[in-house]
Write a protein that holds these residues in place. Structure first.
Motif, PDB file in Angstrom:
ATOM      1  N   LEU A 133       3.590  72.319 -22.856  1.00  0.00           N
ATOM      2  CA  LEU A 133       2.144  71.969 -22.647  1.00  0.00           C
ATOM      3  C   LEU A 133       1.690  72.016 -21.275  1.00  0.00           C
ATOM      4  O   LEU A 133       0.533  72.504 -20.942  1.00  0.00           O
ATOM      5  CB  LEU A 133       2.122  70.394 -23.189  1.00  0.00           C
ATOM      6  N   LEU A 134       2.644  71.457 -20.050  1.00  0.00           N
ATOM      7  CA  LEU A 134       2.378  71.725 -18.900  1.00  0.00           C
ATOM      8  C   LEU A 134       2.048  72.969 -18.684  1.00  0.00           C
ATOM      9  O   LEU A 134       1.037  73.473 -17.586  1.00  0.00           O
ATOM     10  CB  LEU A 134       3.439  70.985 -18.038  1.00  0.00           C
ATOM     11  N   GLY A 135       2.664  73.974 -19.074  1.00  0.00           N
ATOM     12  CA  GLY A 135       2.877  75.437 -18.360  1.00  0.00           C
ATOM     13  C   GLY A 135       1.200  75.938 -19.212  1.00  0.00           C
ATOM     14  O   GLY A 135       0.308  76.722 -18.559  1.00  0.00           O
ATOM     15  N   LEU A 136       0.887  75.577 -20.228  1.00  0.00           N
ATOM     16  CA  LEU A 136      -0.336  75.908 -20.931  1.00  0.00           C
ATOM     17  C   LEU A 136      -1.432  75.406 -20.036  1.00  0.00           C
ATOM     18  O   LEU A 136      -2.826  76.009 -19.841  1.00  0.00           O
ATOM     19  CB  LEU A 136      -0.336  75.776 -22.459  1.00  0.00           C
ATOM     20  N   GLY A 137      -1.378  74.091 -19.568  1.00  0.00           N
ATOM     21  CA  GLY A 137      -2.486  73.248 -18.929  1.00  0.00           C
ATOM     22  C   GLY A 137      -2.523  74.135 -17.728  1.00  0.00           C
ATOM     23  O   GLY A 137      -3.811  74.123 -17.145  1.00  0.00           O
ATOM     24  N   LEU A 138      -1.462  74.618 -17.102  1.00  0.00           N
ATOM     25  CA  LEU A 138      -1.488  75.251 -15.821  1.00  0.00           C
ATOM     26  C   LEU A 138      -2.274  76.610 -15.907  1.00  0.00           C
ATOM     27  O   LEU A 138      -2.876  77.139 -14.971  1.00  0.00           O
ATOM     28  CB  LEU A 138      -0.276  75.443 -15.035  1.00  0.00           C
ATOM     29  N   ALA A 139      -1.716  77.142 -17.116  1.00  0.00           N
ATOM     30  CA  ALA A 139      -2.561  78.568 -17.243  1.00  0.00           C
ATOM     31  C   ALA A 139      -4.096  78.284 -17.268  1.00  0.00           C
ATOM     32  O   ALA A 139      -4.838  79.352 -16.911  1.00  0.00           O
ATOM     33  CB  ALA A 139      -1.965  79.152 -18.571  1.00  0.00           C
TER      34      ALA A 139
END
Length: 260
Positions: free
Chosen positions: A48-54
């Motif tokens: 989820l954090l990765g997608l948020g950073l994306a």
């Protein structure tokens, strides 16, 4: 919000959101592979954090690219016997962006045909620390953001409220991927022709960006002006191809049911 009173804005938003989701699947796969190197209780948080950073990366790039595209004053004038052009920051960004999309899409199509990308991913070294995984995800986001951003620019350049449409499409697509990342991933992997179709759309958008960059710089080749490709043609080609593909998927599903 006046821009959404026009049908073009809605068509651009819906089409762009669809492309952002399909083209973002590879990003989700990369993020999942990186996150799976963590303990099981941290995988979901990292994903989820990765997608948020994306999403943040794409929005920041959207603003920077939109600023560069606003540079419409020519800084170089080329006057040859067979070629003339008034080169601007806008035309350079669009032209290079088009070349990048052509390169990226053909490369990705080759990877899909040869099925080498996933094999290379699984060979990446194991990462244990959470911060190292997040750093890896940030780098992946940056790499995968370029084709996403250039696709957005190609689809909305010249449309009123283009930046707002691009930002909304990115936010909506990332939220959808956050909620339905697993089902979307399974659907695309089960129907790889959908992703192949989206990559083919990138080739169309790449050619359109190159033509638009040449048109905006008043380029003439052998005294012939380079014309712009109308957005309506692009939307129709995408909608028609997608409709045919959905019919193909329905026929394949019916054939499987009949065989059983």
């Amino acid at each position: 919000m006046e821009i959404f009173a026009h049908a073009d804005a809605w068509v651009a938003l819906i089409t762009l959101t669809f492309l952002e989701i399909v083209l973002g699947i590879d990003n989700v796969i990369f993020i999942s592979i990186s996150a799976n190197k963590l303990p099981e209780n941290k995988v979901k948080k990292a994903t989820l954090l990765g997608l948020g950073l994306a999403m943040v990366t794409r929005i920041l790039l959207l603003f920077s690219v939109s600023y560069l595209i606003a540079l419409k004053d020519p800084f170089v004038n080329v006057r040859w016997s067979w070629f003339t052009s008034d080169i601007t920051g806008q035309s350079i960004i669009l032209f290079i962006g088009g070349l990048f999309l052509l390169y990226k899409s053909t490369k990705e199509i080759r990877h899909k045909v040869e099925n080498t990308e996933e094999k290379n991913l699984t060979k990446t070294p194991k990462v244990i620390s959470f911060s190292a995984v997040i750093t890896q995800i940030i780098l992946i986001d940056i790499v995968f953001s370029f084709d996403s951003i250039l696709t957005a620019v190609g689809m909305t350049n010249g449309v009123d409220g283009a930046l707002i449409i691009m930002v909304i499409a990115v936010i909506v697509s990332i939220i959808i991927m956050m909620i339905f990342s697993q089902p979307i991933n399974k659907f695309v992997n089960k129907n790889p022709t959908i992703q192949m179709l989206a990559l083919s759309f990138l080739i169309l958008i790449g050619f359109m960006l190159i033509a638009e960059g040449a048109h905006l710089s008043n380029t003439k080749i052998f005294n012939k002006s380079v014309g712009v490709i109308p957005k309506g043609y692009l939307y129709f080609a995408i909608a028609f191809s997608l409709g045919v593909e959905l019919l193909n998927l329905k026929v394949k599903k019916k054939i499987k049911i009949d065989k059983k």
